[in-house]
Design a protein around this motif. Structure first.
Motif, PDB file in Angstrom:
ATOM      1  N   THR A  81     -52.071 -49.022  31.128  1.00  0.00           N
ATOM      2  CA  THR A  81     -52.399 -49.565  29.817  1.00  0.00           C
ATOM      3  C   THR A  81     -52.409 -48.421  28.812  1.00  0.00           C
ATOM      4  OG1 THR A  81     -53.785 -51.280  30.807  1.00  0.00           O
ATOM      5  CG2 THR A  81     -54.103 -50.857  28.470  1.00  0.00           C
ATOM      6  N   LEU A  82     -51.624 -48.576  27.757  1.00  0.00           N
ATOM      7  CA  LEU A  82     -51.596 -47.613  26.668  1.00  0.00           C
ATOM      8  C   LEU A  82     -52.647 -48.041  25.657  1.00  0.00           C
ATOM      9  CD1 LEU A  82     -50.246 -45.294  25.054  1.00  0.00           C
ATOM     10  CD2 LEU A  82     -48.644 -47.013  24.176  1.00  0.00           C
ATOM     11  N   GLU A  83     -53.554 -47.132  25.310  1.00  0.00           N
ATOM     12  CA  GLU A  83     -54.618 -47.440  24.352  1.00  0.00           C
ATOM     13  C   GLU A  83     -54.449 -46.539  23.132  1.00  0.00           C
ATOM     14  OE1 GLU A  83     -58.047 -49.057  27.356  1.00  0.00           O
ATOM     15  OE2 GLU A  83     -58.167 -46.948  26.788  1.00  0.00           O
ATOM     16  N   LEU A  84     -54.444 -47.174  21.951  1.00  0.00           N
ATOM     17  CA  LEU A  84     -54.180 -46.465  20.698  1.00  0.00           C
ATOM     18  C   LEU A  84     -55.344 -46.607  19.730  1.00  0.00           C
ATOM     19  CD1 LEU A  84     -50.582 -47.893  20.248  1.00  0.00           C
ATOM     20  CD2 LEU A  84     -51.135 -45.568  20.934  1.00  0.00           C
ATOM     21  N   GLU A  85     -55.584 -45.531  19.005  1.00  0.00           N
ATOM     22  CA  GLU A  85     -56.560 -45.541  17.910  1.00  0.00           C
ATOM     23  C   GLU A  85     -55.888 -44.896  16.706  1.00  0.00           C
ATOM     24  OE1 GLU A  85     -60.955 -43.815  16.727  1.00  0.00           O
ATOM     25  OE2 GLU A  85     -59.883 -42.911  18.391  1.00  0.00           O
ATOM     26  N   PRO A  86     -55.500 -45.692  15.695  1.00  0.00           N
ATOM     27  CA  PRO A  86     -54.911 -45.089  14.494  1.00  0.00           C
ATOM     28  C   PRO A  86     -55.950 -44.201  13.799  1.00  0.00           C
ATOM     29  CG  PRO A  86     -54.577 -47.464  14.516  1.00  0.00           C
ATOM     30  CD  PRO A  86     -55.530 -47.146  15.612  1.00  0.00           C
ATOM     31  N   ILE A  87     -55.474 -43.080  13.296  1.00  0.00           N
ATOM     32  CA  ILE A  87     -56.359 -42.177  12.561  1.00  0.00           C
ATOM     33  C   ILE A  87     -56.259 -42.547  11.091  1.00  0.00           C
ATOM     34  CG2 ILE A  87     -56.782 -39.779  11.918  1.00  0.00           C
ATOM     35  CD1 ILE A  87     -55.546 -39.005  14.633  1.00  0.00           C
ATOM     36  N   GLY A  88     -57.377 -42.839  10.488  1.00  0.00           N
ATOM     37  CA  GLY A  88     -57.405 -43.284   9.100  1.00  0.00           C
ATOM     38  C   GLY A  88     -57.117 -42.164   8.121  1.00  0.00           C
ATOM     39  N   VAL A 100     -60.681 -47.996  20.964  1.00  0.00           N
ATOM     40  CA  VAL A 100     -59.383 -48.647  21.137  1.00  0.00           C
ATOM     41  C   VAL A 100     -59.187 -49.675  20.021  1.00  0.00           C
ATOM     42  CG1 VAL A 100     -57.971 -50.053  22.672  1.00  0.00           C
ATOM     43  CG2 VAL A 100     -59.523 -48.343  23.633  1.00  0.00           C
ATOM     44  N   GLN A 101     -58.086 -49.524  19.283  1.00  0.00           N
ATOM     45  CA  GLN A 101     -57.710 -50.488  18.246  1.00  0.00           C
ATOM     46  C   GLN A 101     -56.570 -51.382  18.719  1.00  0.00           C
ATOM     47  OE1 GLN A 101     -59.274 -50.642  15.144  1.00  0.00           O
ATOM     48  NE2 GLN A 101     -60.680 -49.128  15.972  1.00  0.00           N
ATOM     49  N   GLN A 102     -55.763 -50.818  19.613  1.00  0.00           N
ATOM     50  CA  GLN A 102     -54.596 -51.544  20.104  1.00  0.00           C
ATOM     51  C   GLN A 102     -54.374 -51.114  21.557  1.00  0.00           C
ATOM     52  OE1 GLN A 102     -51.100 -50.583  17.837  1.00  0.00           O
ATOM     53  NE2 GLN A 102     -49.773 -51.942  19.000  1.00  0.00           N
ATOM     54  N   SER A 103     -54.078 -52.082  22.403  1.00  0.00           N
ATOM     55  CA  SER A 103     -53.761 -51.731  23.796  1.00  0.00           C
ATOM     56  C   SER A 103     -52.554 -52.542  24.251  1.00  0.00           C
ATOM     57  CB  SER A 103     -54.956 -51.962  24.719  1.00  0.00           C
ATOM     58  OG  SER A 103     -55.283 -53.319  24.778  1.00  0.00           O
ATOM     59  N   VAL A 104     -51.745 -51.901  25.069  1.00  0.00           N
ATOM     60  CA  VAL A 104     -50.526 -52.523  25.579  1.00  0.00           C
ATOM     61  C   VAL A 104     -50.485 -52.278  27.086  1.00  0.00           C
ATOM     62  CG1 VAL A 104     -48.015 -52.635  25.397  1.00  0.00           C
ATOM     63  CG2 VAL A 104     -49.370 -51.922  23.422  1.00  0.00           C
ATOM     64  N   ASP A 132     -50.974 -41.367  12.084  1.00  0.00           N
ATOM     65  CA  ASP A 132     -51.265 -40.533  13.240  1.00  0.00           C
ATOM     66  C   ASP A 132     -52.152 -41.330  14.191  1.00  0.00           C
ATOM     67  OD1 ASP A 132     -49.875 -38.493  11.980  1.00  0.00           O
ATOM     68  OD2 ASP A 132     -51.685 -37.583  11.144  1.00  0.00           O
ATOM     69  N   TYR A 133     -52.104 -40.952  15.450  1.00  0.00           N
ATOM     70  CA  TYR A 133     -52.845 -41.709  16.470  1.00  0.00           C
ATOM     71  C   TYR A 133     -53.614 -40.787  17.401  1.00  0.00           C
ATOM     72  CZ  TYR A 133     -50.156 -45.937  15.439  1.00  0.00           C
ATOM     73  OH  TYR A 133     -49.604 -47.031  14.827  1.00  0.00           O
ATOM     74  N   ARG A 134     -54.687 -41.309  17.919  1.00  0.00           N
ATOM     75  CA  ARG A 134     -55.320 -40.775  19.114  1.00  0.00           C
ATOM     76  C   ARG A 134     -54.914 -41.733  20.238  1.00  0.00           C
ATOM     77  NH1 ARG A 134     -61.523 -40.191  18.173  1.00  0.00           N
ATOM     78  NH2 ARG A 134     -61.446 -38.988  20.086  1.00  0.00           N
ATOM     79  N   VAL A 135     -54.561 -41.164  21.375  1.00  0.00           N
ATOM     80  CA  VAL A 135     -53.957 -41.959  22.449  1.00  0.00           C
ATOM     81  C   VAL A 135     -54.611 -41.593  23.785  1.00  0.00           C
ATOM     82  CG1 VAL A 135     -51.792 -42.456  23.658  1.00  0.00           C
ATOM     83  CG2 VAL A 135     -51.759 -41.970  21.220  1.00  0.00           C
TER      84      VAL A 135
END
Length: 158
Positions: A81-88, A100-104, A132-135
């Motif tokens: 599972t890929l977990e993403l957190e966009p950096i504001g 986690v903001q988005q997971s695939v 940009d993302y934290r992953v």
């Protein structure tokens, strides 16, 4: 004719009692070893575990590309599972907990996944522009009793 009788002396009786006592103790020892708490055997789970480490994380042509090293029994990875957190706009907060903001979820036979031994490559192209993302990634073991494994968190700059 004289009748022959069997007479036991005191020494013979002590010997017979000693032999009977030893036999009785051996029987008790044999029986008592079968008593007690019984526990189901447990497998050695250390041989079935693995760990995940993101070695490389890049944004190339609007696609996120990850190289992940699987330490341990990499054959037991069943999905990732890929977990993403966009950096504001305020920027990254390294001390902040990962949210986690988005997971695939990827099965290992999908086209976005490539595997070479203990290395796993992920290509994911559904990301926001100019972000940009934290992953991190989370791996599922083929044995459901073992918990999911979570990798390190990395920052990916566009």
């Amino acid at each position: 004719m004289k009748e022959q009788g069997v007479s036991f002396t005191m020494k013979d009786k002590k010997l017979r009692n000693s032999v009977l006592t030893i036999i009785l103790l051996l029987c008790l020892a044999t029986i008592s070893t079968g008593c007690g708490k019984r526990v189901w055997p447990e497998p050695d789970v250390s041989e079935e575990k693995f760990a995940l480490e993101i070695k490389e994380a890049k944004l190339i042509n609007k696609c996120l590309r990850l190289k992940i090293y699987i330490k341990g029994n990499y054959a037991n990875l069943s999905r990732i599972t890929l977990e993403l957190e966009p950096i504001g706009p305020q920027g990254e907060c390294p001390a902040c907990p990962f949210q986690v903001q988005q997971s695939v979820v990827f099965e290992l036979d999908t086209p976005q996944i490539m595997r070479k031994g203990a290395d796993l490559y992920i290509k994911y192209c559904q990301i926001q522009k100019n972000t940009d993302y934290r992953v991190r990634v989370k791996g599922r073991n083929v044995y459901p009793a073992l918990p999911d494994v979570i990798s390190n968190v990395v920052t990916v700059d566009e």
